[in-house]
Design an enzyme around this catalytic site. Structure first.
Site, PDB file in Angstrom:
ATOM      1  N   THR A 134       0.861  -1.193   0.000  1.00  0.00           N
ATOM      2  CA  THR A 134       0.000   0.000   0.000  1.00  0.00           C
ATOM      3  C   THR A 134       0.890   1.233   0.000  1.00  0.00           C
ATOM      4  O   THR A 134       1.717   1.399   0.893  1.00  0.00           O
ATOM      5  CB  THR A 134      -0.900  -0.015   1.250  1.00  0.00           C
ATOM      6  N   GLU A 160      -3.505  -5.174  -2.671  1.00  0.00           N
ATOM      7  CA  GLU A 160      -3.992  -6.359  -1.969  1.00  0.00           C
ATOM      8  C   GLU A 160      -5.057  -5.924  -0.963  1.00  0.00           C
ATOM      9  O   GLU A 160      -4.905  -4.911  -0.292  1.00  0.00           O
ATOM     10  CB  GLU A 160      -2.797  -6.975  -1.220  1.00  0.00           C
ATOM     11  N   LEU A 162      -6.440  -8.187   1.406  1.00  0.00           N
ATOM     12  CA  LEU A 162      -6.703  -9.280   2.356  1.00  0.00           C
ATOM     13  C   LEU A 162      -6.908  -8.784   3.784  1.00  0.00           C
ATOM     14  O   LEU A 162      -6.319  -7.800   4.213  1.00  0.00           O
ATOM     15  CB  LEU A 162      -5.593 -10.333   2.314  1.00  0.00           C
ATOM     16  N   ARG A 163      -7.805  -9.503   4.466  1.00  0.00           N
ATOM     17  CA  ARG A 163      -8.032  -9.237   5.887  1.00  0.00           C
ATOM     18  C   ARG A 163      -7.276 -10.277   6.696  1.00  0.00           C
ATOM     19  O   ARG A 163      -7.282 -11.455   6.332  1.00  0.00           O
ATOM     20  CB  ARG A 163      -9.521  -9.369   6.234  1.00  0.00           C
ATOM     21  N   PHE A 265     -19.128  -3.562   8.977  1.00  0.00           N
ATOM     22  CA  PHE A 265     -18.293  -2.480   9.546  1.00  0.00           C
ATOM     23  C   PHE A 265     -19.107  -1.439  10.295  1.00  0.00           C
ATOM     24  O   PHE A 265     -18.770  -0.255  10.308  1.00  0.00           O
ATOM     25  CB  PHE A 265     -17.381  -1.870   8.478  1.00  0.00           C
ATOM     26  N   GLY A 273      -8.001  -0.965  14.785  1.00  0.00           N
ATOM     27  CA  GLY A 273      -6.539  -0.947  14.932  1.00  0.00           C
ATOM     28  C   GLY A 273      -5.951  -1.816  13.845  1.00  0.00           C
ATOM     29  O   GLY A 273      -6.545  -1.997  12.792  1.00  0.00           O
ATOM     30  N   CYS A 276      -3.166  -1.836   9.153  1.00  0.00           N
ATOM     31  CA  CYS A 276      -3.610  -1.187   7.913  1.00  0.00           C
ATOM     32  C   CYS A 276      -4.520   0.020   8.108  1.00  0.00           C
ATOM     33  O   CYS A 276      -4.182   1.115   7.671  1.00  0.00           O
ATOM     34  CB  CYS A 276      -4.298  -2.205   7.020  1.00  0.00           C
ATOM     35  N   LYS A 339      -7.862  -7.677  16.701  1.00  0.00           N
ATOM     36  CA  LYS A 339      -9.158  -8.291  16.393  1.00  0.00           C
ATOM     37  C   LYS A 339      -8.987  -9.787  16.600  1.00  0.00           C
ATOM     38  O   LYS A 339      -7.857 -10.267  16.743  1.00  0.00           O
ATOM     39  CB  LYS A 339      -9.609  -7.948  14.975  1.00  0.00           C
ATOM     40  N   ARG A 346      -0.358  -4.894  16.422  1.00  0.00           N
ATOM     41  CA  ARG A 346       0.008  -3.566  15.912  1.00  0.00           C
ATOM     42  C   ARG A 346      -1.167  -2.614  16.067  1.00  0.00           C
ATOM     43  O   ARG A 346      -2.284  -2.911  15.668  1.00  0.00           O
ATOM     44  CB  ARG A 346       0.405  -3.648  14.427  1.00  0.00           C
TER      45      ARG A 346
HETATM   46  C1  UDX Z   1      -8.125  -4.308   6.720  1.00  0.00           C
HETATM   47  C2  UDX Z   1      -9.070  -4.333   5.498  1.00  0.00           C
HETATM   48  O1  UDX Z   1     -10.330  -4.890   5.890  1.00  0.00           O
HETATM   49  C3  UDX Z   1      -8.452  -5.148   4.384  1.00  0.00           C
HETATM   50  O2  UDX Z   1      -9.277  -5.126   3.236  1.00  0.00           O
HETATM   51  C4  UDX Z   1      -7.091  -4.548   4.042  1.00  0.00           C
HETATM   52  O3  UDX Z   1      -6.438  -5.285   3.031  1.00  0.00           O
HETATM   53  C5  UDX Z   1      -6.214  -4.505   5.280  1.00  0.00           C
HETATM   54  O4  UDX Z   1      -6.881  -3.782   6.320  1.00  0.00           O
HETATM   55  P1  UDX Z   1      -7.539  -5.970   8.700  1.00  0.00           P
HETATM   56  O5  UDX Z   1      -6.543  -4.960   9.170  1.00  0.00           O
HETATM   57  O6  UDX Z   1      -7.153  -7.405   8.674  1.00  0.00           O
HETATM   58  O7  UDX Z   1      -8.018  -5.631   7.213  1.00  0.00           O
HETATM   59  O8  UDX Z   1      -8.796  -5.823   9.668  1.00  0.00           O
HETATM   60  P2  UDX Z   1     -10.348  -5.543   9.546  1.00  0.00           P
HETATM   61  O9  UDX Z   1     -11.096  -6.804   9.606  1.00  0.00           O
HETATM   62  O10 UDX Z   1     -10.646  -4.608   8.467  1.00  0.00           O
HETATM   63  O11 UDX Z   1     -10.570  -4.806  10.961  1.00  0.00           O
HETATM   64  C6  UDX Z   1      -9.872  -3.594  11.259  1.00  0.00           C
HETATM   65  C7  UDX Z   1     -10.211  -3.103  12.632  1.00  0.00           C
HETATM   66  O12 UDX Z   1     -11.528  -2.587  12.667  1.00  0.00           O
HETATM   67  C8  UDX Z   1     -10.153  -4.147  13.753  1.00  0.00           C
HETATM   68  O13 UDX Z   1      -9.512  -3.568  14.856  1.00  0.00           O
HETATM   69  C9  UDX Z   1     -11.605  -4.439  14.050  1.00  0.00           C
HETATM   70  O14 UDX Z   1     -11.798  -4.847  15.380  1.00  0.00           O
HETATM   71  C10 UDX Z   1     -12.238  -3.089  13.788  1.00  0.00           C
HETATM   72  N1  UDX Z   1     -13.666  -3.145  13.432  1.00  0.00           N
HETATM   73  C11 UDX Z   1     -14.063  -3.779  12.290  1.00  0.00           C
HETATM   74  C12 UDX Z   1     -14.607  -2.526  14.243  1.00  0.00           C
HETATM   75  O15 UDX Z   1     -14.283  -1.935  15.271  1.00  0.00           O
HETATM   76  N2  UDX Z   1     -15.931  -2.543  13.862  1.00  0.00           N
HETATM   77  C13 UDX Z   1     -16.351  -3.155  12.737  1.00  0.00           C
HETATM   78  O16 UDX Z   1     -17.558  -3.119  12.465  1.00  0.00           O
HETATM   79  C14 UDX Z   1     -15.388  -3.800  11.922  1.00  0.00           C
END
Ligand code: UDX
Length: 449
Positions: A134, A160, A162-163, A265, A273, A276, A339, A346
């Site tokens: 990114t 990318e 990916l989660r 979301f 957190g 990303c 999560k 991180r």
């Molecule tokens: C994210 C993007 O979803 C992904 O597409 C990108 O490639 C990388 O960044 P990720 O960091 O794995 O992925 O986590 P994600 O599932 O998006 O959750 C991010 C944060 O948001 C977590 O801390 C999660 O607890 C929080 N979250 C998510 C909420 O507080 N509420 C929600 O409704 C959804």
């Protein structure tokens, strides 16, 4: 995972074997390519070479070990090993800079300096460099200029999405493939090479879009900033719910029924957190500022502030529930990963809250099914217990901060017998509060009466 193998096996390198790179390399081997993963971290290369996952990611270990075992996935620190590859993926980290909000591109820069001397014309065959990291908008064009002096070498920017927790699945069955390409006459040739890499994904009708470099770069940071905006929006609403007696889970449920909004979301809680969302949001603020769009992106600073403000909010709650002073009070934190289903801490809101409670003199005990080892490395003085049962012993206040299934399914009656005082904060709105109250607990959730 039963992935169809490609009919056109290619030789591929993946430079940078962090979360993204290690998963990408393994997934590319899974669909039949021969893959070299490269990293400068010797320990990581040794671990991956043994077919062992260096981080917790469901399904990853199987894909990694299977492909190392069948000999089409290897890891190296030596750029000479990449000499005959058709495609080089750049999967390097772009962390937030130590100073300012922008992204640090030094890992990409060093990788290119090490890679380019070995790139050369291959008798009319295209060598493709594919950016997955990114990056701030404008980076790909700059890299393209740098590569343009080497005959036969082309660049595509292929962000990318990916989660963590779904990394393998998201890599092999993404929502979409985005290619950012240079506007040249023979662009079709380089697109065909990347299509050959993703042949088995394209056969599954995964949508593929071809844009210019800038659009592809912006798709990624915009997507993450938009997701962050959704979360902070519902967290702001949650604050209003606390003041008025509304229930944020009800508000989120009903607004999510509007197709234009969607229900994902919108889970209110202690905020986002990870490696990303926070970084990409800040990166976009910084880049927009550099490009003269500072005012239009000022709202993203509020998105960030609402998010970090959730952590202050939990600290205030803890003080209130414990009568003001946290000094010497026994607090158990359930979950410190950013999560569930990851060991990644991180920019974890849960860990940040635990550290701040600790800094205020509370006797904090943390537990987490996967991330304790990572926390212990960085904060050896933090008290941690492997099991929730051990961590909960004699607690005066319990904070559920990462919604692992194990914590969602805790039995309030049995848990009530372990703690010394039955008070719990549900930082992720996952508990059946009536049940907990029925078992004699004082409960506080974020945005629920
Ligand atoms: C994210 C993007 O979803 C992904 O597409 C990108 O490639 C990388 O960044 P990720 O960091 O794995 O992925 O986590 P994600 O599932 O998006 O959750 C991010 C944060 O948001 C977590 O801390 C999660 O607890 C929080 N979250 C998510 C909420 O507080 N509420 C929600 O409704 C959804």
């Amino acid at each position: 995972m039963n992935e169809t193998e490609t009919a056109t096996p290619l030789k591929i390198s993946v430079i940078g074997c962090g979360y993204l790179g290690a998963v990408h390399a393994s997934a590319m081997a899974e669909i039949g390519h021969t893959v070299f993963g490269l990293d400068v971290d010797k320990e990581r290369i040794n671990t991956l070479s043994r077919g062992v996952a260096p981080f917790h990611e469901p399904g990853f270990n199987e894909v990694l070990s299977r492909n190392v075992g069948r000999g089409n996935l290897a890891f190296t620190m030596d750029y000479d090993d990449l000499a005959n590859c058709d495609v080089h993926f750049l999967a390097l980290g772009t962390p937030q800079r130590d100073e300012g909000l922008g992204a640090d591109l030094s890992y990409i820069d060093s990788a290119l300096s090490a890679l380019t001397p070995g790139l050369h014309a291959r008798g009319g065959r295209t060598t493709l460099v594919v950016g997955k990291s990114t990056v701030p908008v404008g980076t790909a064009r700059h890299i393209d200029e740098r590569l343009s002096t080497i005959p036969g070498v082309k660049l595509i920017w292929n962000p990318e999405f990916l989660r963590e927790g779904f990394a393998v699945e998201d890599t092999l069955s993404p929502d979409r493939l985005v290619y950012g390409v240079a506007d040249t006459e023979d662009a079709e040739k380089e697109i065909a090479v990347l299509d050959a890499v993703y042949e088995s994904l394209l056969d599954k009708d995964i949508p593929r879009r071809v844009y210019n470099f800038e659009s592809a770069e912006l798709v990624k940071v915009s997507a993450n900033s938009f997701l962050a905006t959704k979360i902070s929006f519902i967290n702001a609403v949650s604050e209003l719910c606390d003041i008025t007696g509304a229930d944020v889970t009800h508000v989120a449920e009903a607004i999510g029924m509007d197709d234009r909004i969607g229900s994902k979301f919108l889970r209110a809680g202690i905020g986002f957190g990870g490696g990303c969302l926070p970084k990409d949001l800040r990166g976009l603020i910084s880049r927009a500022g550099e490009l003269g769009a500072v005012d239009s992106f000022a709202f993203l600073r509020d998105i960030d502030a609402i998010n970090t403000g959730r952590r202050d909010y939990v600290l205030r709650l803890a003080r209130r529930l414990l009568g003001g002073d946290l000094e010497g009070r026994r607090i158990t934190v359930l979950g410190v990963a950013f999560k569930p289903d990851t060991d990644d801490v991180r920019d974890s809101p849960a860990l940040d809250i635990a550290l701040r409670l600790f800094a205020e003199g509370a006797h904090v005990t943390i537990t987490d099914p996967a991330s304790l080892e990572n926390v212990r490395k960085r904060y050896p003085s933090m008290r941690s217990k492997e099991s929730a049962q051990e961590a909960l012993r004699d607690a005066e206040l319990v904070l559920l901060l990462t919604e692992w299934n194990e914590y969602k399914n805790l039995d309030p009656v049995a848990t009530g017998e372990i703690v010394s005082r039955k008070a719990i904060v549900d930082g992720r709105n996952v508990l059946d509060l009536a049940r907990w109250r029925g078992a004699g607990w004082e409960t506080v959730a974020l945005g629920r009466p």
